[in-house]
Design a protein around this motif. Structure first.
Motif, PDB file in Angstrom:
ATOM      1  N   VAL A 162       4.852 -49.635 -10.963  1.00  0.00           N
ATOM      2  CA  VAL A 162       6.116 -49.153 -10.454  1.00  0.00           C
ATOM      3  C   VAL A 162       7.216 -50.105 -10.945  1.00  0.00           C
ATOM      4  CG1 VAL A 162       6.589 -50.222  -8.211  1.00  0.00           C
ATOM      5  CG2 VAL A 162       6.597 -47.772  -8.406  1.00  0.00           C
ATOM      6  N   MET A 163       8.343 -49.531 -11.374  1.00  0.00           N
ATOM      7  CA  MET A 163       9.487 -50.369 -11.766  1.00  0.00           C
ATOM      8  C   MET A 163      10.528 -50.254 -10.665  1.00  0.00           C
ATOM      9  SD  MET A 163       9.787 -49.745 -15.869  1.00  0.00           S
ATOM     10  CE  MET A 163       9.887 -47.980 -15.856  1.00  0.00           C
ATOM     11  N   MET A 164      11.009 -51.383 -10.189  1.00  0.00           N
ATOM     12  CA  MET A 164      12.036 -51.392  -9.134  1.00  0.00           C
ATOM     13  C   MET A 164      12.794 -52.703  -9.213  1.00  0.00           C
ATOM     14  SD  MET A 164       9.095 -51.253  -6.151  1.00  0.00           S
ATOM     15  CE  MET A 164      10.120 -51.470  -4.715  1.00  0.00           C
ATOM     16  N   ASP A 165      14.081 -52.636  -9.511  1.00  0.00           N
ATOM     17  CA  ASP A 165      14.846 -53.876  -9.708  1.00  0.00           C
ATOM     18  C   ASP A 165      16.022 -54.010  -8.747  1.00  0.00           C
ATOM     19  OD1 ASP A 165      16.474 -51.961 -10.878  1.00  0.00           O
ATOM     20  OD2 ASP A 165      17.008 -53.190 -12.607  1.00  0.00           O
ATOM     21  N   CYS A 166      16.051 -53.183  -7.685  1.00  0.00           N
ATOM     22  CA  CYS A 166      17.104 -53.332  -6.668  1.00  0.00           C
ATOM     23  C   CYS A 166      16.694 -52.640  -5.373  1.00  0.00           C
ATOM     24  CB  CYS A 166      18.433 -52.764  -7.161  1.00  0.00           C
ATOM     25  SG  CYS A 166      18.397 -50.993  -7.489  1.00  0.00           S
ATOM     26  N   ASN A 167      17.428 -52.973  -4.317  1.00  0.00           N
ATOM     27  CA  ASN A 167      17.206 -52.346  -3.008  1.00  0.00           C
ATOM     28  C   ASN A 167      15.760 -52.435  -2.538  1.00  0.00           C
ATOM     29  OD1 ASN A 167      19.930 -51.587  -2.687  1.00  0.00           O
ATOM     30  ND2 ASN A 167      19.598 -49.889  -4.120  1.00  0.00           N
ATOM     31  N   ALA A 168      15.162 -53.578  -2.771  1.00  0.00           N
ATOM     32  CA  ALA A 168      13.798 -53.856  -2.325  1.00  0.00           C
ATOM     33  C   ALA A 168      13.698 -55.372  -2.117  1.00  0.00           C
ATOM     34  CB  ALA A 168      12.798 -53.393  -3.379  1.00  0.00           C
ATOM     35  N   PRO A 169      12.718 -55.841  -1.359  1.00  0.00           N
ATOM     36  CA  PRO A 169      12.582 -57.285  -1.152  1.00  0.00           C
ATOM     37  C   PRO A 169      12.428 -58.037  -2.480  1.00  0.00           C
ATOM     38  CG  PRO A 169      11.046 -56.058   0.229  1.00  0.00           C
ATOM     39  CD  PRO A 169      11.674 -55.067  -0.685  1.00  0.00           C
ATOM     40  N   ASP A 170      12.899 -59.288  -2.506  1.00  0.00           N
ATOM     41  CA  ASP A 170      12.813 -60.112  -3.732  1.00  0.00           C
ATOM     42  C   ASP A 170      11.415 -60.070  -4.350  1.00  0.00           C
ATOM     43  OD1 ASP A 170      15.367 -60.824  -3.252  1.00  0.00           O
ATOM     44  OD2 ASP A 170      14.945 -62.900  -2.616  1.00  0.00           O
ATOM     45  N   ALA A 171      10.420 -60.189  -3.490  1.00  0.00           N
ATOM     46  CA  ALA A 171       9.038 -60.307  -3.985  1.00  0.00           C
ATOM     47  C   ALA A 171       8.546 -59.034  -4.661  1.00  0.00           C
ATOM     48  CB  ALA A 171       8.108 -60.678  -2.832  1.00  0.00           C
ATOM     49  N   ALA A 205      15.548 -43.299  -7.919  1.00  0.00           N
ATOM     50  CA  ALA A 205      16.883 -43.741  -8.332  1.00  0.00           C
ATOM     51  C   ALA A 205      17.401 -44.870  -7.449  1.00  0.00           C
ATOM     52  CB  ALA A 205      17.843 -42.550  -8.312  1.00  0.00           C
ATOM     53  N   ILE A 206      16.962 -44.906  -6.176  1.00  0.00           N
ATOM     54  CA  ILE A 206      17.484 -45.919  -5.257  1.00  0.00           C
ATOM     55  C   ILE A 206      17.032 -47.334  -5.635  1.00  0.00           C
ATOM     56  CG2 ILE A 206      17.290 -46.745  -2.844  1.00  0.00           C
ATOM     57  CD1 ILE A 206      17.423 -43.780  -1.981  1.00  0.00           C
ATOM     58  N   THR A 207      15.833 -47.468  -6.185  1.00  0.00           N
ATOM     59  CA  THR A 207      15.322 -48.817  -6.489  1.00  0.00           C
ATOM     60  C   THR A 207      15.394 -49.168  -7.977  1.00  0.00           C
ATOM     61  OG1 THR A 207      13.090 -47.895  -6.421  1.00  0.00           O
ATOM     62  CG2 THR A 207      13.839 -49.068  -4.443  1.00  0.00           C
ATOM     63  N   SER A 208      16.129 -48.398  -8.743  1.00  0.00           N
ATOM     64  CA  SER A 208      16.352 -48.775 -10.148  1.00  0.00           C
ATOM     65  C   SER A 208      17.850 -48.808 -10.441  1.00  0.00           C
ATOM     66  CB  SER A 208      15.671 -47.793 -11.107  1.00  0.00           C
ATOM     67  OG  SER A 208      14.271 -47.967 -11.094  1.00  0.00           O
ATOM     68  N   THR A 209      18.307 -49.916 -11.010  1.00  0.00           N
ATOM     69  CA  THR A 209      19.709 -50.010 -11.436  1.00  0.00           C
ATOM     70  C   THR A 209      19.916 -49.130 -12.673  1.00  0.00           C
ATOM     71  OG1 THR A 209      19.180 -51.813 -12.938  1.00  0.00           O
ATOM     72  CG2 THR A 209      19.869 -52.437 -10.696  1.00  0.00           C
ATOM     73  N   PRO A 210      21.170 -48.828 -12.998  1.00  0.00           N
ATOM     74  CA  PRO A 210      21.425 -48.117 -14.255  1.00  0.00           C
ATOM     75  C   PRO A 210      20.782 -48.845 -15.450  1.00  0.00           C
ATOM     76  CG  PRO A 210      23.389 -48.078 -12.892  1.00  0.00           C
ATOM     77  CD  PRO A 210      22.407 -48.979 -12.177  1.00  0.00           C
ATOM     78  N   GLY A 211      20.741 -50.170 -15.395  1.00  0.00           N
ATOM     79  CA  GLY A 211      20.107 -50.925 -16.485  1.00  0.00           C
ATOM     80  C   GLY A 211      18.626 -50.599 -16.593  1.00  0.00           C
ATOM     81  N   GLN A 212      17.959 -50.478 -15.463  1.00  0.00           N
ATOM     82  CA  GLN A 212      16.526 -50.133 -15.502  1.00  0.00           C
ATOM     83  C   GLN A 212      16.313 -48.674 -15.914  1.00  0.00           C
ATOM     84  OE1 GLN A 212      13.709 -50.547 -11.909  1.00  0.00           O
ATOM     85  NE2 GLN A 212      12.910 -51.929 -13.469  1.00  0.00           N
ATOM     86  N   MET A 213      17.254 -47.830 -15.523  1.00  0.00           N
ATOM     87  CA  MET A 213      17.155 -46.427 -15.968  1.00  0.00           C
ATOM     88  C   MET A 213      17.281 -46.355 -17.494  1.00  0.00           C
ATOM     89  SD  MET A 213      16.504 -44.580 -13.446  1.00  0.00           S
ATOM     90  CE  MET A 213      17.112 -43.422 -12.310  1.00  0.00           C
ATOM     91  N   GLU A 214      18.173 -47.172 -18.060  1.00  0.00           N
ATOM     92  CA  GLU A 214      18.316 -47.229 -19.528  1.00  0.00           C
ATOM     93  C   GLU A 214      16.998 -47.661 -20.172  1.00  0.00           C
ATOM     94  OE1 GLU A 214      20.284 -46.374 -21.777  1.00  0.00           O
ATOM     95  OE2 GLU A 214      22.135 -45.949 -20.684  1.00  0.00           O
ATOM     96  N   MET A 215      16.379 -48.665 -19.586  1.00  0.00           N
ATOM     97  CA  MET A 215      15.096 -49.147 -20.111  1.00  0.00           C
ATOM     98  C   MET A 215      14.008 -48.083 -19.969  1.00  0.00           C
ATOM     99  SD  MET A 215      15.550 -51.942 -21.531  1.00  0.00           S
ATOM    100  CE  MET A 215      15.750 -53.708 -21.573  1.00  0.00           C
ATOM    101  N   SER A 216      14.082 -47.311 -18.892  1.00  0.00           N
ATOM    102  CA  SER A 216      13.118 -46.218 -18.713  1.00  0.00           C
ATOM    103  C   SER A 216      13.314 -45.183 -19.824  1.00  0.00           C
ATOM    104  CB  SER A 216      13.296 -45.551 -17.350  1.00  0.00           C
ATOM    105  OG  SER A 216      13.091 -46.483 -16.320  1.00  0.00           O
ATOM    106  N   ARG A 217      14.567 -44.909 -20.131  1.00  0.00           N
ATOM    107  CA  ARG A 217      14.872 -43.976 -21.222  1.00  0.00           C
ATOM    108  C   ARG A 217      14.231 -44.467 -22.526  1.00  0.00           C
ATOM    109  NH1 ARG A 217      20.207 -41.270 -22.464  1.00  0.00           N
ATOM    110  NH2 ARG A 217      21.249 -42.880 -21.265  1.00  0.00           N
ATOM    111  N   GLU A 218      14.385 -45.770 -22.795  1.00  0.00           N
ATOM    112  CA  GLU A 218      13.793 -46.354 -24.011  1.00  0.00           C
ATOM    113  C   GLU A 218      12.276 -46.177 -24.013  1.00  0.00           C
ATOM    114  OE1 GLU A 218      14.998 -47.957 -26.945  1.00  0.00           O
ATOM    115  OE2 GLU A 218      16.529 -46.650 -26.082  1.00  0.00           O
ATOM    116  N   LEU A 219      11.658 -46.498 -22.873  1.00  0.00           N
ATOM    117  CA  LEU A 219      10.193 -46.399 -22.769  1.00  0.00           C
ATOM    118  C   LEU A 219       9.716 -44.969 -23.029  1.00  0.00           C
ATOM    119  CD1 LEU A 219       9.654 -48.684 -19.637  1.00  0.00           C
ATOM    120  CD2 LEU A 219       8.689 -49.104 -21.923  1.00  0.00           C
ATOM    121  N   VAL A 220      10.428 -44.010 -22.442  1.00  0.00           N
ATOM    122  CA  VAL A 220      10.035 -42.607 -22.610  1.00  0.00           C
ATOM    123  C   VAL A 220      10.229 -42.176 -24.067  1.00  0.00           C
ATOM    124  CG1 VAL A 220      10.604 -40.225 -21.929  1.00  0.00           C
ATOM    125  CG2 VAL A 220      10.438 -42.029 -20.183  1.00  0.00           C
TER     126      VAL A 220
END
Ligand code: GUN
Ligand code: ZN
Length: 452
Positions: A162-171, A205-220
């Motif tokens: 799972v990728m999540m870079d915001c709105n979740a605990p630091d850990a 969408a809640i736990t991924s920043t626009p930056g992570q969404m961009e990276m998801s686009r790249e991965l796909v």
């Protein structure tokens, strides 16, 4: 080469039933058999015909009077939530924060991840599920644990970190870059190894920043061979929050569309509060909406409107969503699917239910050549179901007159106890899980049979 001839009442679908009694959608052999050679199905048909062609090395397993079906398929669940099923009293966002984001932190420990991964695979098998698409935790090692446990059992499994870079605990947070790097490394390590398939997994969408969404686009873009999985429009507060984070998107679906994440490999969990525009966007992109009835009821989320997906020509599948979902059993899942649709005046016929758990879900995954139906050349992933597994089922079955009625009883009253055996790539698995208890199958060789 090892050969197995499984005898029983064989049921397999060739298409989606168009009516409650659409006999052209399935094949049923009352005294049927499936011939398995090594890890593949070699033939399916009447027992008499297949037995007369069997050689002395063929081991015959008599599953009568049980039903022999393709292995069941679950298109959405969470392996790190195995011990968080039945967490009380909260709807989605509170439930994630109170229980799930606490539980998933345990997967920083590889020993814990290994332990749960093994138990998770065994629980799927105990319930007759031979293929599933699961989310792992944010920890790269949880994916290693997941695919290693699947490989040990030779199961065809789909999964991803799972990728999540915001709105979740630091850990539990990665970064746009580390999520990308870890996903690349895991695809390189696991995708296509044995029966493993990777799913690129931005959580939602809640736990991924626009930056992570961009990276998801790249991965796909870089890995069109991989699945993509996320969550969409499960809960009203979630929809409000997600769309507030992406104010330029037309609606929730458009958040994923604007990062080019929709497509035929995309599995979108829940899809409850969608407009016609959004469902049409899913239809156009051939994305799959995943109906998770036990979860939608348990979390008080809402009712999946299947008929609107049908009307607008969108694809959909069905899943447990453990641990928002309350059972690993696809039978119990379909029992709740029936009720969710019933509440909206929609019908789910028994044949349609069994189609969905098997060929329907295989088609949603684009894996219908390999799994989801019993045909020569397919992988020998097979489930054996007992409609009389509990005393109350046995009593009810005494009044059943048709196969459709039996299937409905099995779905409505059945659970893991109704799974008499499950074969993964031609190997019996459930009887091994249950050792030393015996299965109710009688095993004999063709030679014994001929001399009897
Ligand atoms: N939305 C984002 N993450 C999750 C999850 O783990 N379970 C459910 N049901 N919905 C989610
Ligand atoms: Zn989920």
């Amino acid at each position: 080469m090892s050969k197995l001839l499984l005898r029983g009442r064989v049921l397999t679908f060739v298409d989606e039933p168009q009516s409650a009694d659409d006999a052209s959608s399935y094949r049923y052999f009352e005294d049927g058999a499936v011939l398995v050679e090594h890890d593949r199905i070699a033939a399916v048909g009447d027992y008499a015909a297949l037995a007369s062609a069997a050689d002395v090395q063929t081991q015959i397993v008599d599953h009568r009077p049980n039903l022999i079906l393709p292995g069941l398929i679950d298109t959405h669940l969470h392996f790190p939530q195995t011990q968080a099923i039945a967490s009380y009293g909260a709807q989605l966002l509170e439930w994630l924060n109170t229980y799930i984001f606490v539980e998933e932190q345990k997967f920083a420990s590889t020993a814990h991840a290994d332990f749960i991964a093994g138990r998770f695979m065994d629980e799927l098998l105990r319930n007759g599920t031979t293929t599933a698409a699961a989310y792992c935790s944010v920890h790269r090692e949880s994916v290693d644990a997941y695919f290693a446990a699947a490989e040990k059992r030779n199961m065809l499994m789909i999964g991803g970190k799972v990728m999540m870079d915001c709105n979740a605990p630091d850990a539990l947070r990665d970064t746009a870059q580390s999520g990308y790097d870890d996903t690349k490394a895991l695809i390189a390590k696991w995708h296509g190894r044995g029966r493993a398939h990777y799913a690129i997994s931005p959580r939602f969408a809640i736990t991924s920043t626009p930056g992570q969404m961009e990276m998801s686009r790249e991965l796909v873009r870089e890995h069109p061979e991989c699945y993509v999985q996320t969550h969409l429009s499960e809960n009203r507060d979630e929809v409000t929050y997600a769309t507030s984070l992406y104010p330029s998107a037309k609606d929730y679906t458009d958040i994923y569309a604007s990062y080019d994440l929709l497509g035929s490999k995309m599995l979108l969990g829940h899809c409850i509060f969608l407009s016609d525009r959004e469902i049409s966007a899913l239809a156009e992109s051939k994305s799959v909406a995943v109906f998770c009835p036990t979860s939608n009821l348990f979390l008080g989320s809402g009712l999946f409107d299947r008929d609107r997906f049908r009307k607008l020509g969108a694809r959909y599948s069905v899943a447990t969503d453990v641990g928002g979902g309350t059972s690993f059993s696809m039978l119990e899942t379909m029992a709740e699917a029936y009720k969710v649709l019933h509440l909206q005046g929609q019908r789910l016929s028994p044949f349609n239910s069994y189609y969905m758990m098997t060929l329907g879900n295989a088609r949603a995954l684009g894996l219908e050549d390999r799994i989801g139906s019993l045909h020569a050349g397919a992988d020998a992933d097979i489930t054996v179901l007992d409609s009389r597994a509990k005393p109350a089922m046995d009593l009810r079955m005494q009044t059943a007159k048709t196969l459709a009625e039996e299937l409905f009883i099995l779905q409505t009253m059945g659970d893991d106890r109704s799974v008499a055996e499950v074969y993964v790539a031609g190997k019996p698995m459930k009887s091994n899980l249950n050792k030393p208890a015996a299965t109710n199958a009688r095993v004999e060789t063709a030679l014994e049979l001929q001399t009897a």
